[in-house]
Design an enzyme around this catalytic site. Sequence first.
Site, PDB file in Angstrom:
ATOM      1  N   GLY A  65      36.569  32.666  34.171  1.00  0.00           N
ATOM      2  CA  GLY A  65      37.370  32.318  33.007  1.00  0.00           C
ATOM      3  C   GLY A  65      38.850  32.429  33.240  1.00  0.00           C
ATOM      4  O   GLY A  65      39.316  32.517  34.375  1.00  0.00           O
ATOM      5  N   ASP A 174      34.376  51.737  32.586  1.00  0.00           N
ATOM      6  CA  ASP A 174      35.232  51.039  33.558  1.00  0.00           C
ATOM      7  C   ASP A 174      36.679  51.505  33.410  1.00  0.00           C
ATOM      8  O   ASP A 174      37.603  50.695  33.344  1.00  0.00           O
ATOM      9  CB  ASP A 174      35.125  49.525  33.360  1.00  0.00           C
TER      10      ASP A 174
END
EC number: 2.7.11.1
Length: 417
Positions: A65, A174
């Site tokens: 993307g 993360d």
Amino acid sequence: MSVGCPEPEPLHSLPCCGPGAAPVPGAGVPLLTEDMQALTLRTLAASDVTKHYELVRELGKGTYGKVDLVAYKGTGTKMALKFVNKSKTKLKNFLREVSITNSLSSSPFIIKVFDVVFETEECYVFAQEYAPAGDLFDIIPPQVGLPEDTVKRCVQQLGLALDFMHSRQLVHRDIKPENVLLFDRECRRVKLADFGMTRRVGCRVKRVSGTIPYTAPEVCQAGRADGFAVDTGVDVWAFGVLIFCVLTGNFPWEAASGADAFFEEFVRWQRGRLPGLPSQWRRFTEPALRMFQRLLALEPERRGPAKEVFRFLKHELTSELRRRPSHRARKPPGDRLPGSLRLEAPGPLKRTVLTESGSGSRPSPPSVGPVVPVPVPVPVPVPEAGLAPPAPPGRTDGRTDKSKGQVVLATAIEICV
């Protein structure tokens, strides 16, 4: 799905651990069923972009993307439109990330989303506030680190963001400098971002392919087939590694595994089997070392909560060695681990990304080269004034790896199936 409707749907809250997940008391994230894939996403034509939005510039792109900075023509409000390629992600994973981000947006230390969620022929799209100063990784001088006052401001805000998430039984999974967005380069205002890997406590997930320096040892050791149960301890560990990185401009190790000599030296110190300190930890004060011992406890259950860092921030964290050039290029004689031929330190910071093999996962960013074409920003009415983020700031998802020319999109990698 509805087609061509000019008004975006309100954001919905979705399961953070797969379809049909049971509610978590106090989690603050209403959970739906498999019907989530039937939620209406407005289908819009890219040809209408000039009617409502002005493309300011592309913030970043990757194999799955891109992110564009756009301005809504009616008000001039800037936002970051995040385009996720449909061929690289599942709808439920896209909706989960948007929903979780929205559910956490009430925290001033977590990135906000606009009420703009739609799809084009090739992409799923949503809008986040724009962070003009980039991300935390951008401002860390390699092998030097940031001034301690700057670090403390940043750590205070990240601690509050993590405490907010963990109080809702959500685990980011993360945590790293690339996922901390800045509204100024002095870290007076920072926000945690990228919730694609976020899951609730207890959710069983598959292990990722490979590791990064922020990955907790229990995750590194988890079997690929069995996976592991998500726990807030993985965030606390990564938080500790992040603090080391911003203070020093270096990684403490390349991976928290027995194959890494620097991690093994740290393990020996944590267990009281090493006389003195590991070489790369000698710059820290006693309070800082106690903080790291808590955040980086080898057993997850012994790690303190993220908010425990607050009591250490009133102390100096680094000694005079902090003001000298990095002394970690080589380990001094006598510091080498028995049987280890490795002398070089892990080295300065570099951008990191996790990957997962299997369908529906997002691949690692490319070294270079074009991304699969995606539409330009699509016109969607800007949110009501009350929903817009305060003076939205810069990049929310795209970034370039200056050291290797890698193009990295900040969306976290999808792991839980």
